[in-house]
Motif scaffolding. Sequence first.
Motif, mmCIF file in Angstrom:
data_model
loop_
_atom_site.group_PDB
_atom_site.id
_atom_site.type_symbol
_atom_site.label_atom_id
_atom_site.label_comp_id
_atom_site.label_asym_id
_atom_site.label_seq_id
_atom_site.Cartn_x
_atom_site.Cartn_y
_atom_site.Cartn_z
ATOM 1 N N ASP A 260 11.628 5.072 -1.709
ATOM 2 C CA ASP A 260 10.628 4.209 -1.057
ATOM 3 C C ASP A 260 9.237 4.347 -1.689
ATOM 4 N N CYS A 261 9.176 4.858 -2.907
ATOM 5 C CA CYS A 261 7.857 4.976 -3.548
ATOM 6 C C CYS A 261 7.368 3.601 -3.998
ATOM 7 N N ASP A 262 6.091 3.545 -4.313
ATOM 8 C CA ASP A 262 5.515 2.346 -4.910
ATOM 9 C C ASP A 262 5.938 2.387 -6.389
ATOM 10 N N THR A 266 4.294 4.525 -9.496
ATOM 11 C CA THR A 266 4.902 5.854 -9.630
ATOM 12 C C THR A 266 5.377 6.092 -11.066
ATOM 13 N N TRP A 417 6.297 11.478 -4.334
ATOM 14 C CA TRP A 417 6.044 10.030 -4.447
ATOM 15 C C TRP A 417 6.911 9.313 -3.430
ATOM 16 N N SER A 418 6.297 8.905 -2.330
ATOM 17 C CA SER A 418 7.045 8.264 -1.242
ATOM 18 C C SER A 418 6.060 7.582 -0.313
ATOM 19 N N ASN A 419 6.510 6.495 0.330
ATOM 20 C CA ASN A 419 5.637 5.857 1.319
ATOM 21 C C ASN A 419 5.950 6.315 2.731
ATOM 22 N N ASN A 420 6.880 7.269 2.874
ATOM 23 C CA ASN A 420 7.201 7.814 4.193
ATOM 24 C C ASN A 420 6.318 9.050 4.419
ATOM 25 N N ASN A 439 1.526 11.092 -3.630
ATOM 26 C CA ASN A 439 1.223 9.805 -4.282
ATOM 27 C C ASN A 439 0.016 9.902 -5.208
#
Length: 480
Positions: A260-262, A266, A417-420, A439
């Motif tokens: 779920d990273c950008d 990333t 690196w994750s959006n969670n 991030n």
Amino acid sequence: MKYIENYINGEFCAPASGEYLDNIEPATGNVYSKIPESDKSDLEQAVQAAEKAFPKWSAMSTEDRSRLMHKLADAVEAAGDQLAKAEAIDNGKPVAFAKAVDSYRASANIRFFANACTQFSSESHNMGETGVNYTLRDPIGVVGTISPWNFPLYLFTWKVAPALASGNTVVAKPSEVTPMTAYLFSKICHDVGIPKGVINILHGSGPNIGQLLVEHKKIKAISFTGGTATGKKLAATAAPMFKKLSLELGGKNPTLVFADCDFDRTVNEVVRSAFSNQGQICLCGSRIYIERSIYDKFKHAFIEKVKQLKIGDPLEKATQHGALVSKPHMKKVLSYVELAQQEGGTVLTGGKQVTLDGRCEYGFFVEPTVIEGLTLNCRTNQEEIFGPVCTIQPFDSDEEALSLANGTDYGLATSIWSNNLTRCHSLAKQLDFGIVWINSWLLRDLRTPFGGMKSSGVGREGGEEAMRFFTEPKNVCIKY
Ligand code: NAP
């Protein structure tokens, strides 16, 4: 041929022994200057000068000391282009990188601690009706700093600035591999009028003058940045003397990439974190773990970007990937690529020395290298290579990512690196590293504690931590 000089008691001098070492430009392989091989008698003079300068320097008002250090920061900033070029020649790093990172941080370090000393305060502990305590934090006296070759002036000033700001006098040893900017810095100190003996700079080899500096009884604290093996030796020498020690050592840093990273950002940042400064940053992410569902997609995008890095003459502005610092270091890095293959790894890109045309024909260039197919416990994934070599490996769960990340003796830095954000916070708490970037990578605030756990070091630098390291706390207790 340029002869670098020691800086002792406000004077530039040749080494007492008359002995010099070769200083090689990594991009060409040529000897381009000579470095003093300092010995005991140079050290004795430097320590005496620092001892003599200490009472006045430590008694100077904080405002005056701060003002002088701001003047020094201004002069270092004004010399930014010259220092960046000197660093590129001496170290092999791209000049654009040296300007943006090395030169910038050298003046920023000095300015930061010029301000910090005006803000530094100590504690008071009230005992109600019984009495009160207050803590004095006085400078230690003569302190030693030993710094490495990967960020020569950046890390040199990272130590010298807090040592001076907190009122100590200093004997500093830069790496013999990259002495030039410390030499130029001594000229700047001289020009701005840092009082004689306050900073003394001795050049020479680590096992010789470095070891002598650690052994010297009158040097009360050592701030060291370098390899873990050297750190062990230093600790063994200093511990029986009960010397105050700050050790910033090696790393084998994991990068955790979640599905779920950008994605695009990333990929770019993971390339930067693996290969900036030719992978010769203690904070570089050299073990890259990627969630299995995006493993193939990420791998291809990552390799494409890595292949685009422009390898070239460090003095050309467009160069993104310069030379490694020395021939022995290049050989060490290439030997790890060979080892990785013996251990069952596949080189996906890079892996070889690069021969450039023109003046850099004999330079120490190595392609940015990505390897897959290795497990955690092999030497390639356990030992610090400190070059443009990284490994990639898939993982299936947060628990597996965590256990891979924590699975070496090192504990310097990691990035997630994750959006969670819940996952990020939870992992940050459980990761055994002194620095956890979420991030981001190499995003620095000089007030934060900087340093590693486990074999990556003892103590922290930065902000209050550095000011505290370079001062001795004394409790004063008063009964009402
Ligand atoms: P190094 O070989 O350990 O050298 C570091 C410094 O120590 C140099 O000035 C060296 O002098 C000196 N030295 C060597 N032997 C000594 C001894 N017996 N006594 C006293 N001083 C001695 O490390 P390096 O190869 O320059 O730097 C790379 C290492 O530094 C990597 O492991 C990297 O991870 C680590 N590093 C850590 C950080 C951090 O903040 N944690 C930051 C940057 C680099 P000579 O160069 O003259 O031999």
